[in-house]
Design an enzyme around this catalytic site. Structure first.
Site, mmCIF file in Angstrom:
data_model
loop_
_atom_site.group_PDB
_atom_site.id
_atom_site.type_symbol
_atom_site.label_atom_id
_atom_site.label_comp_id
_atom_site.label_asym_id
_atom_site.label_seq_id
_atom_site.Cartn_x
_atom_site.Cartn_y
_atom_site.Cartn_z
ATOM 1 C CE LYS A 166 -15.478 -50.165 -17.524
ATOM 2 N NZ LYS A 166 -14.322 -49.664 -18.375
ATOM 3 C CE LYS A 234 -20.805 -45.430 -14.511
ATOM 4 N NZ LYS A 234 -20.679 -46.105 -15.610
HETATM 5 P P1 NAP Z 1 -20.513 -38.756 -20.855
HETATM 6 O O1 NAP Z 1 -19.571 -38.191 -21.875
HETATM 7 O O2 NAP Z 1 -21.017 -38.140 -19.464
HETATM 8 O O3 NAP Z 1 -21.669 -39.052 -21.563
HETATM 9 C C1 NAP Z 1 -22.991 -39.585 -21.115
HETATM 10 C C2 NAP Z 1 -24.076 -39.663 -22.301
HETATM 11 O O4 NAP Z 1 -25.022 -40.476 -21.590
HETATM 12 C C3 NAP Z 1 -24.171 -38.436 -22.870
HETATM 13 O O5 NAP Z 1 -24.827 -38.855 -24.393
HETATM 14 C C4 NAP Z 1 -25.554 -38.078 -21.998
HETATM 15 O O6 NAP Z 1 -26.612 -37.377 -22.609
HETATM 16 C C5 NAP Z 1 -26.035 -39.543 -21.978
HETATM 17 N N1 NAP Z 1 -27.114 -39.691 -20.918
HETATM 18 C C6 NAP Z 1 -27.068 -39.409 -19.571
HETATM 19 N N2 NAP Z 1 -28.014 -39.780 -18.841
HETATM 20 C C7 NAP Z 1 -28.815 -39.866 -19.827
HETATM 21 C C8 NAP Z 1 -30.323 -40.367 -19.562
HETATM 22 N N3 NAP Z 1 -31.137 -40.353 -18.388
HETATM 23 N N4 NAP Z 1 -31.138 -40.438 -20.705
HETATM 24 C C9 NAP Z 1 -30.513 -40.551 -21.978
HETATM 25 N N5 NAP Z 1 -29.178 -40.306 -22.134
HETATM 26 C C10 NAP Z 1 -28.489 -40.076 -21.192
HETATM 27 O O7 NAP Z 1 -19.781 -40.285 -20.498
HETATM 28 P P2 NAP Z 1 -18.737 -41.227 -21.224
HETATM 29 O O8 NAP Z 1 -17.426 -40.854 -20.782
HETATM 30 O O9 NAP Z 1 -19.122 -41.044 -22.912
HETATM 31 O O10 NAP Z 1 -19.296 -42.676 -20.899
HETATM 32 C C11 NAP Z 1 -20.391 -43.573 -21.336
HETATM 33 C C12 NAP Z 1 -20.377 -44.775 -20.697
HETATM 34 O O11 NAP Z 1 -19.167 -45.512 -20.862
HETATM 35 C C13 NAP Z 1 -20.308 -44.816 -19.261
HETATM 36 O O12 NAP Z 1 -21.313 -45.703 -18.591
HETATM 37 C C14 NAP Z 1 -19.066 -44.822 -18.978
HETATM 38 O O13 NAP Z 1 -18.990 -45.450 -17.619
HETATM 39 C C15 NAP Z 1 -18.483 -45.824 -19.728
HETATM 40 N N6 NAP Z 1 -16.811 -45.603 -19.956
HETATM 41 C C16 NAP Z 1 -16.400 -44.522 -20.184
HETATM 42 C C17 NAP Z 1 -15.109 -44.448 -20.388
HETATM 43 C C18 NAP Z 1 -13.978 -43.030 -20.390
HETATM 44 O O14 NAP Z 1 -13.090 -43.227 -20.386
HETATM 45 N N7 NAP Z 1 -15.171 -41.756 -20.664
HETATM 46 C C19 NAP Z 1 -14.316 -45.464 -20.255
HETATM 47 C C20 NAP Z 1 -14.940 -47.056 -20.150
HETATM 48 C C21 NAP Z 1 -16.248 -46.983 -20.488
HETATM 49 P P3 NAP Z 1 -26.394 -35.609 -22.762
HETATM 50 O O15 NAP Z 1 -25.294 -35.510 -23.635
HETATM 51 O O16 NAP Z 1 -27.935 -35.278 -22.890
HETATM 52 O O17 NAP Z 1 -25.850 -35.508 -21.218
#
Ligand code: NAP
Length: 294
Positions: A166, A234
């Site tokens: 990844k 990140k």
């Molecule tokens: P996001 O919208 O920022 O959501 C992050 C999630 O993590 C939220 O549910 C947040 O909770 C939770 N979180 C953050 N810190 C935490 C902690 N200390 N303890 C518990 N929960 C915590 O991010 P996302 O886009 O869904 O991405 C999630 C993962 O998938 C990441 O690793 C990202 O790199 C990966 N990813 C994302 C994409 C994309 O296009 N968005 C594509 C591929 C991979 P709260 O609601 O409380 O903040």
């Protein structure tokens, strides 16, 4: 299957919703309460959500968040038992993944790292690609879950190899987008509009899926987050750290990291990473849009 889904962000919420749609029995948990998924139960803590689950699926921001959700106070670890499977779809450190897997296996459970590619649209449409690391037989057992959320699963090898693959995927996305953004900026300055240039790019050997996905947003100047800039930042750091561990130099990515440093300083962390374009525009004194710059 009975699934605990931990983390309902941009990716997690639609992924969990697709599991419900496919008929699985879901209990969800999110750090900030209030986020829900129709048809799913809600756990008050990761441990409560994971209680009695066959599979604990995690999709949170970063390495520290995965550690907290699994091993923090009232973490999912408390509910792990023989035969359960933990799947992590967050993008995190490969070396931390190996440590997390050891702790999970010490409880008799199994661990699969399965980060995703496909972004927000892929998560919503159930068209994600999973990049998995772990035991082949365990990955086979959870195929129905992968297929409820995605279109393909690639097994990269043992635990942590999914995360390793990844990171090298996102290395390329960051570089390809930066090339596209620099091309648009220079073209605009030279009097060639983005709307004129993009069809040429996509008809030629320069074409890319990154441009397919990002060009419509750039043309609309919609920098709302599909993949937030802070998360690509990140991933750039995770990639540079992983490269350092194995003594590999990544000079192009180091340069791109500097652009992200400045974008973070400008307060763009919650915009899409496509907003790195706005820095290039500022330095060039142009704005990329349909019409050619004067
Ligand atoms: P996001 O919208 O920022 O959501 C992050 C999630 O993590 C939220 O549910 C947040 O909770 C939770 N979180 C953050 N810190 C935490 C902690 N200390 N303890 C518990 N929960 C915590 O991010 P996302 O886009 O869904 O991405 C999630 C993962 O998938 C990441 O690793 C990202 O790199 C990966 N990813 C994302 C994409 C994309 O296009 N968005 C594509 C591929 C991979 P709260 O609601 O409380 O903040």
């Amino acid at each position: 299957m009975r699934v605990a889904f931990l983390g309902l962000g941009i990716m997690g919420r639609p992924m969990a919703a697709n599991l419900v749609k496919a008929g699985h029995e879901l209990t969800v948990w999110n750090r900030t309460p209030g986020k829900q998924v129709e048809g799913a139960g809600v756990g008050a803590t990761p441990a409560e959500a994971a209680h009695d689950a066959e599979v604990v699926w995690i999709c949170v921001s970063d390495t520290k968040a995965v550690e907290q959700v699994l091993f923090g106070s009232q973490g999912a670890e408390e509910s792990l038992a023989e035969g359960m499977i933990v799947v992590d779809s967050s993008t995190i450190s490969p070396s931390a993944t190996r440590k997390f897997a050891e702790r999970v296996k010490a409880r008799g459970a199994q661990y699969v790292d399965a980060p995703v590619t496909g972004s927000k649209m892929g998560a919503e449409d159930g068209q994600l690609i999973f990049i998995a690391g772990g035991d082949e037989a365990i990955i086979e057992r959870i195929q129905p879950l992968f297929h409820a959320m995605g279109k393909q699963v690639f097994r990269m090898g043992e635990t942590s190899k999914g995360q390793a693959a990844k990171l090298v995927m996102n290395l390329q996305i960051a570089l390809i987008y930066e090339g596209f953004a620099e091309a648009l900026t220079l073209a605009t300055k030279l009097g060639v509009s983005a709307e004129t240039l993009i069809p040429l790019i996509q008809a030629s050997m320069v074409r890319s899926g990154v441009v397919d996905y990002k060009a419509p947003f750039v043309l609309k100047r919609d920098f709302s987050p599909n993949f937030p800039l802070r998360l690509m930042y990140k991933d750039i750091h995770l990639t540079l750290d992983a490269a350092k561990e194995v003594r590999v130099k990544l000079p192009a990515l180091e340069t791109v990291e500097e652009i992200y440093d400045l974008a973070m300083e400008e307060g763009h962390q919650d915009l899409d990473y496509a907003a790195t374009l706005t820095l290039l525009e500022k330095w060039a004194g142009v704005e990329v849009k349909g019409a050619a710059a004067s």
